[in-house]
Design a protein around this motif. Structure first.
Motif, mmCIF file in Angstrom:
data_model
loop_
_atom_site.group_PDB
_atom_site.id
_atom_site.type_symbol
_atom_site.label_atom_id
_atom_site.label_comp_id
_atom_site.label_asym_id
_atom_site.label_seq_id
_atom_site.Cartn_x
_atom_site.Cartn_y
_atom_site.Cartn_z
ATOM 1 N N THR A 176 -6.170 -1.516 -9.946
ATOM 2 C CA THR A 176 -6.712 -0.766 -9.330
ATOM 3 C C THR A 176 -7.501 0.114 -9.704
ATOM 4 O O THR A 176 -8.555 0.346 -8.322
ATOM 5 N N SER A 195 -1.496 -1.682 -9.629
ATOM 6 C CA SER A 195 -0.411 -1.627 -7.966
ATOM 7 C C SER A 195 1.028 -3.088 -8.546
ATOM 8 O O SER A 195 1.163 -2.960 -9.724
ATOM 9 N N GLN A 196 2.231 -2.157 -7.680
ATOM 10 C CA GLN A 196 3.204 -2.737 -7.798
ATOM 11 C C GLN A 196 3.198 -4.320 -8.355
ATOM 12 O O GLN A 196 4.562 -4.818 -9.001
#
Length: 786
Positions: free
Chosen positions: A302, A296-297
């Motif tokens: 994930t 993820s950012q």
């Protein structure tokens, strides 16, 4: 105790995440951290990387007064956290001066002259205090990854080698400049090491250091807990941006439960540990760790995808009695070859990571031969394609006071396809074998694949690694070992929200410690050493800390140490290392032993006291015994008084006595007596009655021979008829031409020399000089040729 129980910490952790965006949060308790520093310090004596004896000059008043530091031996640094602040991140570090000399110098018309002489030993040396700026310590794990104390990253230096705060800060600035110039190996102390590791999900990238006091009592100088606290390491993992620093409401992370020895806490990101536990199990099950990751950012995983590996089901044998038309009841035997389900890019294992759960999904097909036989007749075989799809969900929870990964769902979808017999037995009736194949398919194979046996068998093998309830202890232990080696140990893991590991600091070079660790003892005395915990068959050794002559003493197989006699000690003390080594493992621990020539120490050895002033003195005893102070052989109506000091941190103060203008000097002797041992030590005060009229100048010297030629000066003119004397009777001798001869074997640290001009017309004129001994150690200080 600060009331910081493990239960209260877990309750606090349950409310919310305490990670603040970091990958790991590590707390190391002060006392055990000091133990690591001590082991580093003792170890360095054999590696020539400890602080060397320190020499230098500290200018107090420009051109008029200075303190000369000569061969300061610095003791091990000790941490405290009375001023610790999570944002300010300062830890107080104290280093005692264990040995050396100090001269207070003042300048007169002919040069610098000694005003005071201190001879320092471990009983009552000055202390260097400084604030470590841990937030400025580089924390790049790409480098050596050490969690370290860097003495150059400090401020607030002060040295208690003088009375005024201004002078103490000048002494501190001297050490600050010194530490900035030292090479790394002499000014950096390692507390531990954060390794890079081999797992992509727990690979630290960098860390930030902060400090934390253990409650309000740690900030109270009158509390027994004053200075207690911890070093905090906030560790940033790869792919993560890092986190925020906690405020003052952040709980102290080391529990204080009675009977426990907690000294290290590690907080783990719940999601990352959950992911690691599942992936470790998948890796074990399929024999491969070649995952690819999606992030993820914020840097969280994930999805993890495994595209290489296999799951092997062993050979299976089944027997069943089936009724066959015309033939009646027949016993059938079925053997299924070993089945290999491959993991590939077409059939990957996919692990999807969500906030509180991980979902594992996979489908694959294995082809195997099915052989059968029926009573009295040879069988044949089928080729079967066994397919299955698996979806399993796991969640991190706390189960019976233990952090576990619980399987919350499991779904297996089997599939099967077969081909007609590839071989036939001795019966050539094709209709018979088609009938047998149909019967086997519906009577044996289909129940095997779709009934209880095959699903439960596959479920069993799939779940052997991903159990219904999997404790996280081993995963946590692997992370600890991978990233901290042997520096942190323990087995208590909890998951109220984040994962908390509560254990102890254990120095990497040892799994035990020696008790006592830093004993002070008298020459010729004995000390029993032991290990904590007890190590059977431990081997003891004693050695000098530095190369040189002199016996370090002896130690028996049971750890009884016998210190060397006074004749083997050069100076006022010697230091030796006692090491205990465990058989087999080679783990070892060392103690730093200081052997003193005397049990009693008093300083300064001599000091000038001007009219109307006072002079400060301090004493220390080996056992901390009661000491008795007095003026020995006082001169009635002239001698001063010795009284308890009223100054902060003071010991005793000499108060100038009545002035006798017929004299220039009064040499008072201060005697300090240990009331338990009756040992006494004497120091002196040169109490001025008026300003000396004569000045003594050093004309020339041969310091190798211990000779100094002096001259007496009155009003700028050299006197040829001065009378020279040594008011204390030595050490050494002086001729009436002013030639001083120092003894070759003297142990005294100074000599007082008087010069007298007795003029019939104008009266007596006197002058003095204090020479530090041995002369060979102070050529630059006194302006002598070396």
């Amino acid at each position: 105790m600060s009331g910081n129980s493990l239960a209260s910490l877990l309750a606090w952790m349950k409310d919310n995440t305490r990670m603040l965006g970091w990958g790991l949060v590590v707390a190391l308790e002060r006392r055990k951290t000091n133990l690591i520093v001590l082991q580093e310090y003792i170890k360095r004596f054999s590696e020539n990387s400890y602080l060397p004896p320190i020499r230098g000059e500290v200018e107090i008043v420009a051109g008029r007064r200075m303190e000369v530091i000569h061969d300061y031996v610095m003791n091990v640094p000790v941490l405290s956290f009375e001023n610790a602040n999570l944002n300010d991140s300062k830890a107080m570090l104290t280093m005692t001066v264990a040995g050396g000399s100090q001269l207070t110098m003042e300048r007169d018309s002919v040069g610098w002259k000694v005003y005071k002489v201190d001879d320092i030993d471990p009983l009552q040396g000055p202390k260097l205090h400084l604030n470590l700026l841990l937030n400025e310590v580089p924390g790049n794990v790409d480098g050596d990854g050490r969690v370290k104390l860097d003495l150059s990253k400090s401020d607030g230096f002060f040295l208690t080698f003088a009375e005024s705060e201004h002078e103490q800060r000048l002494g501190g600035e001297f050490f600050k400049d010194l530490f900035n110039q030292l090479p790394d190996e002499k000014r950096v102390y390692a507390l531990g090491k954060i390794e890079r590791g081999t797992n992509d999900l727990i690979r630290p990238q960098s860390f930030e250091l902060r400090t934390q006091a253990n409650g309000m009592a740690a900030r109270d100088p009158h509390s027994a807990e004053y200075g207690d606290g911890a070093v905090l390491a906030f560790i940033r993992m790869e792919k993560r941006l890092g986190g925020d620093f906690p405020g003052e409401g952040y709980r102290y992370l080391i529990p204080d439960d009675q009977g426990k020895d907690y000294s290290a806490t590690v907080l783990f990101d719940r999601e990352r540990v959950q992911t690691m536990t599942v992936l470790n199990a998948v890796q074990e099950m399929f024999g491969s760790s070649e995952f690819s990751y999606e992030f993820s950012q914020a840097g969280n995983v994930t999805r993890a995808t495994l595209s290489v590996g296999k799951l092997v089901l062993p050979k299976i044998e089944e027997k069943e009695v089936i009724e066959v038309p015309v033939h009646g009841l027949l016993e059938f035997g079925m053997t299924v070859d070993e089945l290999t389900f491959l993991v590939s890019t077409e059939n990957p294992v996919v692990v999807d990571i969500e906030a509180r759960k991980a979902v594992v999904s996979w489908s694959s097909t294995a082809t195997g031969r099915i052989m059968f036989i029926t009573g009295g007749r040879e069988g044949g075989s089928f080729i079967g394609d066994f397919g299955m799809g698996v979806v399993a969900e796991y969640e991190l929870v706390e189960h019976e006071n233990e952090a576990v990964l619980r399987r919350t769902a499991f779904e297996l979808t089997p599939d099967f396809a077969y081909r007609y017999p590839e071989e036939k037995g001795d019966d050539t009736d094709p209709d018979f074998w088609r009938a047998i194949a149909l019967i086997l398919f519906h009577g044996l194979i289909m129940p095997f694949v779709y009934g209880l046996r095959a699903p439960e068998l596959i479920k069993y093998y799939f779940s052997e690694q991903l159990n219904a309830v999997s404790p996280l202890g081993q995963t946590i232990q692997n992370i600890i070992k991978l990233n901290f080696g042997q520096a942190i140990q323990g087995d208590e893991v909890y998951a109220p929200h984040d994962i908390g590991f509560f254990g102890r600091i254990n120095p990497a070079q040892t799994s035990f410690v020696i008790n006592p660790m830093q004993p002070l003892m008298k020459q010729g005395g004995s000390q029993q050493f032991a290990t904590v915990p007890v190590v059977a068959g431990v081997q003891w050794k004693v050695e000098n800390l530095v190369d040189g002559p002199g016996s370090p003493g002896t130690i028996s197989a049971s750890g009884l140490y016998q210190a060397p006699p006074a004749s083997a000690i050069k100076g006022r003390f010697t230091r030796v290392r006692v090491t205990a080594t465990a058989p087999g493992s080679g783990y070892h621990s060392s103690a730093l032993v200081t052997v003193l020539l005397n049990e009693l120490s008093v300083n300064p050895l001599i000091q000038i006291c001007d009219v109307g002033t006072t002079a400060e003195f301090a004493a220390g005893s080996l056992g901390g015994d009661r000491l008795q102070w007095s003026i020995k052989n006082p001169v009635p109506g002239e001698s001063g008084e010795i009284r308890p000091s009223v100054k902060p941190g003071g010991d005793h103060t000499y108060h100038h006595g009545p002035v006798n203008l017929n004299k220039t000097y009064l040499l008072d002797e201060i005697e300090v007596k240990n009331t338990r041992t009756n040992e006494t030590r004497s120091v002196h005060v040169l109490a001025l009655q008026k300003l000396p009229a004569l000045t003594i100048n050093i004309v020339s010297a041969d310091i190798a021979q211990g000779k100094v030629q002096l001259e007496a000066i009155l009003n700028g003119k050299t006197l040829g008829d001065a009378v020279w004397s040594l008011p204390q009777g030595g050490p050494g001798s002086i001729s009436q031409t002013g030639l001083y001869q120092a003894p070759q074997t003297a142990t005294e640290r100074y000599v007082v020399i008087f010069a007298l001009l007795d003029d019939v017309l104008y009266g007596k004129f006197e002058g003095h000089l204090i020479l530090p001994l041995p002369l060979v150690e102070f050529p630059q200080v006194l302006g002598l040729p070396g």
